[in-house]
Design an enzyme around this catalytic site. Structure first.
Site, PDB file in Angstrom:
ATOM      1  N   HIS A   1      -1.183   6.045   0.168  1.00 52.79           N
ATOM      2  CA  HIS A   1      -2.341   5.734  -0.674  1.00 52.79           C
ATOM      3  C   HIS A   1      -2.331   4.270  -1.094  1.00 52.79           C
ATOM      4  CE1 HIS A   1      -4.281   9.705  -1.897  1.00 52.79           C
ATOM      5  NE2 HIS A   1      -3.430  10.009  -0.944  1.00 52.79           N
TER       6      HIS A   1
ATOM      7  N   ASP B   1       0.854  -3.209  -1.615  1.00 58.36           N
ATOM      8  CA  ASP B   1       1.126  -4.175  -2.679  1.00 58.36           C
ATOM      9  C   ASP B   1       1.461  -3.509  -4.011  1.00 58.36           C
ATOM     10  OD1 ASP B   1      -1.310  -3.108  -3.301  1.00 58.36           O
ATOM     11  OD2 ASP B   1      -2.304  -5.026  -3.687  1.00 58.36           O
TER      12      ASP B   1
ATOM     13  N   PRO C   1      -9.853   7.401   2.890  1.00 53.09           N
ATOM     14  CA  PRO C   1     -10.358   8.588   3.584  1.00 53.09           C
ATOM     15  C   PRO C   1     -10.296   9.815   2.680  1.00 53.09           C
ATOM     16  CG  PRO C   1      -8.154   8.022   4.363  1.00 53.09           C
ATOM     17  CD  PRO C   1      -8.558   6.943   3.398  1.00 53.09           C
TER      18      PRO C   1
ATOM     19  N   THR D   1       1.674  14.704   3.880  1.00 52.89           N
ATOM     20  CA  THR D   1       1.938  15.867   3.033  1.00 52.89           C
ATOM     21  C   THR D   1       3.040  16.717   3.660  1.00 52.89           C
ATOM     22  OG1 THR D   1       0.269  17.171   4.170  1.00 52.89           O
ATOM     23  CG2 THR D   1      -0.428  15.986   2.213  1.00 52.89           C
TER      24      THR D   1
END
Ligand code: NAG
Ligand code: NAG
Ligand code: NAG
Ligand code: NAG
Ligand code: NAG
Length: 235
Positions: free
Chosen positions: A63, A71, A162, A193
């Site tokens: 993510h 970053d 997404p 996941t």
């Protein structure tokens, strides 16, 4: 079951050119225990309290990287004085990212050992690789030395990230923006996941597509029957 082969973590293979200052050996001189600290702390949580944590940490990394690069901007909280509009609360993430407390604990331990040296971005990156390794996956070399972002952009998350409900072509385009192809899309979607998904996100395709009262016609019928069966076992 879980392998404790520390040798592996320090193996550097086949990397011949660094991009800018990034390097897999970036902290070798300045923070030698970095990797074992991260691994040890994740192992503690994994074995004692939270078997989901490796998947959650690799997901955090995914993510973070998807929007404006790796970053650690995902870790930033809202702050009006610093003008930070936290990515954590972005609807596209649907409040589903977790593991921030573990990252905070790891960062604290790393700061105790090597004050002011290791970026949050690299802590997230190493946490992801160690999570895969502790779960029985392979270890691989990552370039370190990334700097932390000082701002977050919730709008960018909502524009570029997404979503599970998006059509395939749209997902393909969002990955293509980052130079990621269909193999990457499939690998990252499944891996982030560790292959488990909430039924919520796909049950309409099994039972009531679009909604027609019937399954999604493009699904392979053998696969469909398997998924329907697992669905009933799971609920
Ligand atoms: C941050 O502030 C925005 C409003 O600017 C709010 O919508 C969002 O939920 C907040 N995020 C968090 C994590 O509190
Ligand atoms: C977020 O998840 C909830 C269920 O937990 C669902 O009802 C909602 O539609 C989801 N929102 C988005 C933007 O995906
Ligand atoms: C945030 O991202 C959006 C793109 O979604 C961009 O238009 C905007 O300029 C960015 N804001 C900042 C402060 O970088
Ligand atoms: C995607 O790119 C990787 C290299 O980064 C390559 O190995 C793989 O074959 C590509 N997949 C497709 C479907 O083109
Ligand atoms: C459907 O999936 C099964 C395995 O789950 C596979 O053996 C079969 O070849 C697939 N059929 C088609 C038409 O792809």
């Amino acid at each position: 079951m879980h392998r404790w082969n520390f040798e592996c973590a320090f193996l550097v293979v086949g990397v011949s050119a660094w991009h800018g200052q990034l390097s897999p050996t970036f902290y070798d001189e300045t923070c030698p225990p970095l990797r074992s600290i991260v691994r040890g702390m994740i192992a503690q949580v994994l074995f004692n309290t939270d078997p989901r944590i490796p998947a959650s940490l690799i997901r955090l990394h995914f993510h973070d990287c998807f929007v404006n690069g790796c970053d650690a901007s995902l870790l930033l909280d809202n702050s009006t004085s610093a003008g930070i509009d936290s990515e954590k609360g972005a609807p596209a993430k649907n409040n589903s990212v977790r593991g921030f407390d573990v990252i905070d604990d790891i960062k604290t331990a790393v700061e105790d050992a090597c004050p002011g040296v290791v970026s949050c971005a690299d802590v997230l990156t190493i946490a992801a690789t160690e999570s895969v390794y502790l779960s029985g996956g392979r270890c691989w070399t990552v370039l370190l030395g990334r700097r932390d972002g000082l701002t977050a952009n919730r709008t960018a998350v909502n524009d570029f990230f997404p979503r599970p409900s998006e059509p395939f072509d749209q997902l393909k385009n969002k990955f293509a923006v980052l130079d990621l192809n269909i193999s990457d899309l499939v690998a990252l979607s499944g891996a982030h996941t560790f292959g488990t998904a909430h039924c919520l996100f796909f049950r309409n395709r099994l039972f009531d597509f679009n909604p027609t009262g019937a399954p999604d016609p493009i699904l392979n019928t053998t696969y469909l029957a398997d998924l329907q069966l697992f669905y009933y076992i799971d609920i």
